[in-house]
Structures are given as structure tokens and as C-alpha cells.
Motif scaffolding. Structure first.
Motif, PDB file in Angstrom:
ATOM      1  N   GLU A   1       0.884  -1.168   0.000  1.00 32.42           N
ATOM      2  CA  GLU A   1       0.000   0.000   0.000  1.00 32.42           C
ATOM      3  C   GLU A   1       0.922   1.219   0.000  1.00 32.42           C
ATOM      4  OE1 GLU A   1      -3.089  -0.380  -0.292  1.00 32.42           O
ATOM      5  OE2 GLU A   1      -3.528  -2.391   0.520  1.00 32.42           O
ATOM      6  N   TYR A   2       0.643   2.188  -0.840  1.00 29.72           N
ATOM      7  CA  TYR A   2       1.485   3.385  -0.928  1.00 29.72           C
ATOM      8  C   TYR A   2       0.986   4.426   0.074  1.00 29.72           C
ATOM      9  CZ  TYR A   2       3.896   1.490  -4.949  1.00 29.72           C
ATOM     10  OH  TYR A   2       4.692   0.717  -5.759  1.00 29.72           O
ATOM     11  N   LEU A   3       1.900   4.929   0.899  1.00 28.96           N
ATOM     12  CA  LEU A   3       1.479   5.827   1.992  1.00 28.96           C
ATOM     13  C   LEU A   3       1.885   7.280   1.773  1.00 28.96           C
ATOM     14  CD1 LEU A   3       2.134   3.490   5.024  1.00 28.96           C
ATOM     15  CD2 LEU A   3       0.004   4.655   4.511  1.00 28.96           C
ATOM     16  N   GLY A   4       2.534   7.574   0.661  1.00 29.17           N
ATOM     17  CA  GLY A   4       2.918   8.964   0.401  1.00 29.17           C
ATOM     18  C   GLY A   4       4.433   9.133   0.356  1.00 29.17           C
ATOM     19  N   MET A   5       4.870  10.194  -0.319  1.00 29.86           N
ATOM     20  CA  MET A   5       6.305  10.449  -0.479  1.00 29.86           C
ATOM     21  C   MET A   5       6.791  11.472   0.536  1.00 29.86           C
ATOM     22  SD  MET A   5       6.668  10.155  -4.616  1.00 29.86           S
ATOM     23  CE  MET A   5       8.429  10.475  -4.597  1.00 29.86           C
ATOM     24  N   ILE A   6       8.100  11.491   0.749  1.00 28.77           N
ATOM     25  CA  ILE A   6       8.673  12.236   1.880  1.00 28.77           C
ATOM     26  C   ILE A   6       9.575  13.398   1.455  1.00 28.77           C
ATOM     27  CG2 ILE A   6      10.172  11.965   3.926  1.00 28.77           C
ATOM     28  CD1 ILE A   6       9.354   8.872   3.688  1.00 28.77           C
ATOM     29  N   ASN A   7      10.574  13.087   0.624  1.00 27.60           N
ATOM     30  CA  ASN A   7      11.524  14.161   0.267  1.00 27.60           C
ATOM     31  C   ASN A   7      12.262  13.828  -1.026  1.00 27.60           C
ATOM     32  OD1 ASN A   7      13.327  12.159   0.826  1.00 27.60           O
ATOM     33  ND2 ASN A   7      14.215  13.095   2.654  1.00 27.60           N
ATOM     34  N   ASP A   8      13.026  14.796  -1.506  1.00 32.61           N
ATOM     35  CA  ASP A   8      13.933  14.613  -2.644  1.00 32.61           C
ATOM     36  C   ASP A   8      15.335  14.984  -2.167  1.00 32.61           C
ATOM     37  OD1 ASP A   8      11.224  15.935  -4.232  1.00 32.61           O
ATOM     38  OD2 ASP A   8      12.048  14.022  -4.932  1.00 32.61           O
ATOM     39  N   VAL A   9      16.285  14.096  -2.368  1.00 31.55           N
ATOM     40  CA  VAL A   9      17.628  14.319  -1.824  1.00 31.55           C
ATOM     41  C   VAL A   9      18.660  14.344  -2.959  1.00 31.55           C
ATOM     42  CG1 VAL A   9      19.322  13.522  -0.123  1.00 31.55           C
ATOM     43  CG2 VAL A   9      16.898  13.004   0.203  1.00 31.55           C
ATOM     44  N   PRO A  10      19.452  15.419  -3.004  1.00 27.18           N
ATOM     45  CA  PRO A  10      20.499  15.463  -4.043  1.00 27.18           C
ATOM     46  C   PRO A  10      21.630  14.499  -3.704  1.00 27.18           C
ATOM     47  CG  PRO A  10      20.174  17.620  -2.991  1.00 27.18           C
ATOM     48  CD  PRO A  10      19.456  16.620  -2.167  1.00 27.18           C
ATOM     49  N   MET A  11      22.498  14.262  -4.691  1.00 25.01           N
ATOM     50  CA  MET A  11      23.660  13.409  -4.428  1.00 25.01           C
ATOM     51  C   MET A  11      24.934  14.214  -4.639  1.00 25.01           C
ATOM     52  SD  MET A  11      22.527   9.727  -5.938  1.00 25.01           S
ATOM     53  CE  MET A  11      23.278   8.788  -4.611  1.00 25.01           C
ATOM     54  N   THR A  12      26.002  13.679  -4.115  1.00 26.64           N
ATOM     55  CA  THR A  12      27.307  14.324  -4.295  1.00 26.64           C
ATOM     56  C   THR A  12      28.290  13.260  -4.774  1.00 26.64           C
ATOM     57  OG1 THR A  12      27.650  13.821  -1.950  1.00 26.64           O
ATOM     58  CG2 THR A  12      27.084  16.104  -2.511  1.00 26.64           C
ATOM     59  N   VAL A  13      29.184  13.658  -5.677  1.00 21.94           N
ATOM     60  CA  VAL A  13      30.268  12.778  -6.095  1.00 21.94           C
ATOM     61  C   VAL A  13      31.451  13.137  -5.196  1.00 21.94           C
ATOM     62  CG1 VAL A  13      31.791  12.083  -7.993  1.00 21.94           C
ATOM     63  CG2 VAL A  13      29.415  12.765  -8.470  1.00 21.94           C
ATOM     64  N   ILE A  14      31.862  12.173  -4.355  1.00 23.09           N
ATOM     65  CA  ILE A  14      32.948  12.485  -3.400  1.00 23.09           C
ATOM     66  C   ILE A  14      34.084  11.482  -3.542  1.00 23.09           C
ATOM     67  CG2 ILE A  14      31.475  13.618  -1.679  1.00 23.09           C
ATOM     68  CD1 ILE A  14      31.336  11.015  -0.132  1.00 23.09           C
ATOM     69  N   GLY A  15      35.286  11.937  -3.197  1.00 28.23           N
ATOM     70  CA  GLY A  15      36.481  11.086  -3.314  1.00 28.23           C
ATOM     71  C   GLY A  15      37.154  10.898  -1.967  1.00 28.23           C
ATOM     72  N   LYS A  16      38.022   9.906  -1.914  1.00 28.04           N
ATOM     73  CA  LYS A  16      38.776   9.653  -0.675  1.00 28.04           C
ATOM     74  C   LYS A  16      39.711  10.855  -0.440  1.00 28.04           C
ATOM     75  CE  LYS A  16      42.474   7.121  -3.056  1.00 28.04           C
ATOM     76  NZ  LYS A  16      43.085   5.811  -3.330  1.00 28.04           N
ATOM     77  N   PRO A  17      40.062  11.127   0.804  1.00 33.33           N
ATOM     78  CA  PRO A  17      40.862  12.326   1.093  1.00 33.33           C
ATOM     79  C   PRO A  17      42.205  12.342   0.360  1.00 33.33           C
ATOM     80  CG  PRO A  17      40.539  10.956   3.075  1.00 33.33           C
ATOM     81  CD  PRO A  17      39.679  10.377   2.008  1.00 33.33           C
ATOM     82  N   GLN A  18      42.769  11.130   0.094  1.00 33.51           N
ATOM     83  CA  GLN A  18      44.096  11.076  -0.544  1.00 33.51           C
ATOM     84  C   GLN A  18      44.045  11.283  -2.067  1.00 33.51           C
ATOM     85  OE1 GLN A  18      42.506   8.616   0.949  1.00 33.51           O
ATOM     86  NE2 GLN A  18      43.681   7.706   2.610  1.00 33.51           N
ATOM     87  N   LEU A  19      42.834  11.399  -2.613  1.00 33.12           N
ATOM     88  CA  LEU A  19      42.758  11.466  -4.080  1.00 33.12           C
ATOM     89  C   LEU A  19      43.471  12.731  -4.582  1.00 33.12           C
ATOM     90  CD1 LEU A  19      41.504   9.448  -5.961  1.00 33.12           C
ATOM     91  CD2 LEU A  19      39.457  10.825  -6.092  1.00 33.12           C
ATOM     92  N   GLU A  20      44.301  12.576  -5.629  1.00 35.96           N
ATOM     93  CA  GLU A  20      45.116  13.740  -6.055  1.00 35.96           C
ATOM     94  C   GLU A  20      44.256  14.779  -6.801  1.00 35.96           C
ATOM     95  OE1 GLU A  20      46.767  10.556  -7.706  1.00 35.96           O
ATOM     96  OE2 GLU A  20      46.983  11.232  -9.779  1.00 35.96           O
ATOM     97  N   ALA A  21      43.174  14.358  -7.449  1.00 37.75           N
ATOM     98  CA  ALA A  21      42.342  15.311  -8.221  1.00 37.75           C
ATOM     99  C   ALA A  21      41.721  16.336  -7.273  1.00 37.75           C
ATOM    100  CB  ALA A  21      41.255  14.547  -8.954  1.00 37.75           C
ATOM    101  N   ASN A  22      41.777  17.626  -7.721  1.00 35.84           N
ATOM    102  CA  ASN A  22      41.227  18.675  -6.841  1.00 35.84           C
ATOM    103  C   ASN A  22      39.961  19.332  -7.382  1.00 35.84           C
ATOM    104  OD1 ASN A  22      43.010  18.542  -4.626  1.00 35.84           O
ATOM    105  ND2 ASN A  22      44.610  19.322  -6.009  1.00 35.84           N
ATOM    106  N   ASN A  23      39.521  18.885  -8.568  1.00 35.08           N
ATOM    107  CA  ASN A  23      38.236  19.386  -9.093  1.00 35.08           C
ATOM    108  C   ASN A  23      37.704  18.360 -10.092  1.00 35.08           C
ATOM    109  OD1 ASN A  23      39.444  19.781 -11.705  1.00 35.08           O
ATOM    110  ND2 ASN A  23      40.430  21.601 -10.815  1.00 35.08           N
ATOM    111  N   PHE A  24      36.511  18.617 -10.601  1.00 37.65           N
ATOM    112  CA  PHE A  24      35.867  17.584 -11.417  1.00 37.65           C
ATOM    113  C   PHE A  24      36.671  17.295 -12.689  1.00 37.65           C
ATOM    114  CE2 PHE A  24      32.255  14.901 -11.952  1.00 37.65           C
ATOM    115  CZ  PHE A  24      32.160  14.702 -13.317  1.00 37.65           C
ATOM    116  N   LYS A  25      37.237  18.355 -13.260  1.00 36.88           N
ATOM    117  CA  LYS A  25      38.005  18.146 -14.491  1.00 36.88           C
ATOM    118  C   LYS A  25      39.214  17.240 -14.225  1.00 36.88           C
ATOM    119  CE  LYS A  25      40.553  20.242 -18.246  1.00 36.88           C
ATOM    120  NZ  LYS A  25      41.255  18.928 -18.066  1.00 36.88           N
TER     121      LYS A  25
END
Ligand code: MLT
Length: 316
Positions: free
Chosen positions: A104-128
Motif C-alpha cells: 500500500e502506498y502511503l505517500g512520499m517524503i523528500n527529494d535528496v540530491p547526491m554528491t560525487v565524493i572522493g577519498k581524502p588522498q585522491l590527487e584530483a582537486n576538481n571535477f576536471k
């Protein structure tokens, strides 16, 4: 007499008995976060009853979903899950439940964006730089997710097809354990919901490369992160919706009481503040109505069909 009894029973639901919300992912992750915050906001409109969260994880949410499909339809066992309700019918050709007829469908709650994240040691500093790094390390990049059918899996799929990159995907029982391994450097990348990544980004424990909304977010910790769209992935957008479900056959009076409590919770200033602090947007449109909720999920299944078939990724 039985009908009358169930009518009477339905009238005084929940009658002080605890309600369980099944979350089909590990504790501490984004789905769990929404469930615990929503449970807090639904207690008052449900006569102060205690609402407990039961994390039944595995198989990209299908184990938890199946558990609720088979649960007693008395209103005391509910399911809170996300876009997986619409991706799993496409990804799993043999599912132990039917998303249209077992709930039974009881209704929707929210919309949540996502983030692309890397490990702290990753050398890349921006998306490019990240894009170049992925290209140079094709096949060697470890991308975490919460199993086939999870939001992180869907986002990872779309990212790989956009970047035309092959990554090794590492499945976890939720993105809480996945982000723990990212912090430890065991995996390189994760596409995860802001409800889980905001605190890590704020604490500068991970490297944020992009948000997956078409417009930048306004949450202070997230407002300076470029969108994937402005970083070159034109039109790239993944927002994760969450909904509430009960087993098929739950009495209508009980369903109405729960949906009414959901509507009160979605207007609760504390709940809204918590959601917005994590980059999420509470549903304010007709998707809070059960019939609209079901129509929306059916449309999402139709939308994901071709996308997933094109990616050729099936769980079974
Ligand atoms: C997902 O990736 O589907 C969820 O973020 C997993 C979770 O809630 O842990």
C-alpha cells in the motif's frame, strides 16, 4: 463481526503499540537518517506511540522490501525506502515481491540530491582533474555503492556511462559502511546522498567534486560545490526520492491515519529544518497523496527501464 472488529481496531490504531519502520539499508546511512528523523516527527500525530527503525539490509534493498511485503498487514510494520522501489523491478528479473500489488502506498517524503565524493588522498582537486584521473586509471578506480538497486549504484551507473569510464564497483550493505571505507582510502569514489555526505564534507574529511542537481545547492556546506552539469556533464541530474509503504491489505482507516500523520510530519518545522540542513527538500506537492505516490513510482519504473537496459546491468 471480523470486519467490524478490524474496523474498530483500525479506529483506535496505533492503540499504544509500537510501530516498526523497516529501512532496507545499514544503520547510519542516508535512508536510515530520513527514517529516524521522520519517525521523530510522526510520533506526535500518532498519539505519541513509539516508532522503531529496523535496518534489514542487503541485495540493494530487496531483502528489506520483501520483508515488509510479507509482514502482517496491520499497520505496525512499514517500509521506508527510496528510488530503489522503482529501479529494483528493472534490475532484478526475479523479485520476491511485486512493487505494484504487494504494497500500500502511503505517500512520499523528500527529494535528496547526491554528491560525487572522493577519498581524502585522491590527487584530483576538481571535477576536471577527477575526469582526467579516472580516464588515466580506467578499470582501476574503485567506486563504492550500496548494492545493485541502490541510489549510489544508480548514480554510479549514470556517472560511468556519462564519463564513458569503466570502474570497479564495490557493494556494501549501505553507504554508511561505504563512506567509512572511503575515509580509510579502501575505495576511491562514492556517489552518495547529501543526507550522508554533508557532515563529512563540512568536516573536510572527503573531497567533494560535484553535486547532482542542475542548480547549485543552498546548504552552506554544499553551496560552493559545482554541479555536474556546469562541470561538463550537461543535464546530469540524480535526485533521490523517498516514500513510505505498508503491506497490501492494511485496513484503509489505518492507512489514512498513517498518511495523515505523514502530512503533519512533513509540515513539522524541526523536520524541515533537519532536512534542509542536509540538502534535502521535503515534499510539498501532491506526491504526498498515496494515489499520486503510486503513479509517480510507476512512471519512474517506466523511465528507468530503458536506462538500465541500455547499461545492461542486471542483478540476476
Ligand atoms: C543508497 O545508496 O541507496 C543509499 O544511500 C544506501 C543507504 O541508505 O545506506
Amino acid at each position: 463481526i471480523a470486519a467490524a472488529a478490524s474496523g474498530a481496531f483500525a479506529q483506535d490504531f496505533p492503540a499504544g503499540k509500537p510501530i516498526t519502520i523497516v529501512v532496507p539499508f545499514a544503520a547510519g546511512g542516508p535512508t536510515d537518517r530520513v527514517a529516524r528523523d521522520l519517525a521523530e516527527a510522526m510520533r506526535k500525530p500518532l498519539d505519541g506511540v513509539s516508532i522503531v527503525v529496523d535496518n534489514t539490509a542487503g541485495a540493494g534493498s530487496t531483502i528489506g522490501n520483501a520483508k515488509v511485503a510479507r509482514a502482517k498487514n496491520d499497520g505496525y510494520t512499514l517500509l521506508l525506502t527510496h528510488v530503489g522501489m522503482a529501479t529494483t523491478p528493472v534490475l532484478y528479473r526475479k523479485l520476491p515481491y511485486n512493487y505494484e500489488t504487494d504494497f500500500e502506498y502511503l505517500g512520499m517524503i523528500n527529494d535528496v540530491p547526491m554528491t560525487v565524493i572522493g577519498k581524502p588522498q585522491l590527487e584530483a582537486n576538481n571535477f576536471k582533474e577527477l575526469r582526467d584521473w579516472i580516464g588515466k586509471n580506467s578499470g582501476k578506480v574503485n567506486l563504492g555503492n550500496a548494492g545493485i538497486g541502490s541510489a549510489s549504484h544508480l548514480c554510479g551507473l549514470l556517472l560511468q556511462s556519462e564519463l564513458k569510464a569503466e570502474m570497479t564497483t564495490v557493494p556494501y550493505k549501505g553507504t554508511a559502511p561505504a563512506i567509512a571505507d572511503l575515509l580509510g582510502g579502501q575505495i576511491d569514489l562514492l556517489c552518495d546522498q547529501t543526507t550522508n555526505t554533508t557532515s563529512q564534507i563540512e568536516a573536510k574529511k572527503v573531497k567533494p567534486y560535484a553535486v547532482t542537481t542542475l542548480k547549485r545547492l543552498t546548504t552552506p556546506a554544499l553551496k560552493d560545490i559545482p554541479t555536474a552539469d556546469e562541470s561538463g556533464l550537461k543535464g546530469f541530474q540524480v535526485t533521490i526520492w523517498h516514500g513510505l509503504y505498508a503491506p497490501k491489505g492494511t485496513p484503509p482507516a489505518v492507512l489514512k491515519k498513517i498518511n495523515d500523520a505523514l502530512k503533519v510530519a512533513l509540515k513539522d518545522p524541526d523536520f524541515i529544518k533537519k532536512e534542509e540542513g542536509l540538502g534535502a527538500v521535503v515534499v510539498t506537492d501532491k506526491r504526498v497523496e498515496p494515489a499520486e505516490h503510486k503513479k509517480f513510482v510507476q512512471a519512474e519504473v517506466a523511465r528507468f527501464g530503458p536506462v538500465i537496459k541500455a547499461a545492461g546491468v542486471y542483478a540476476d
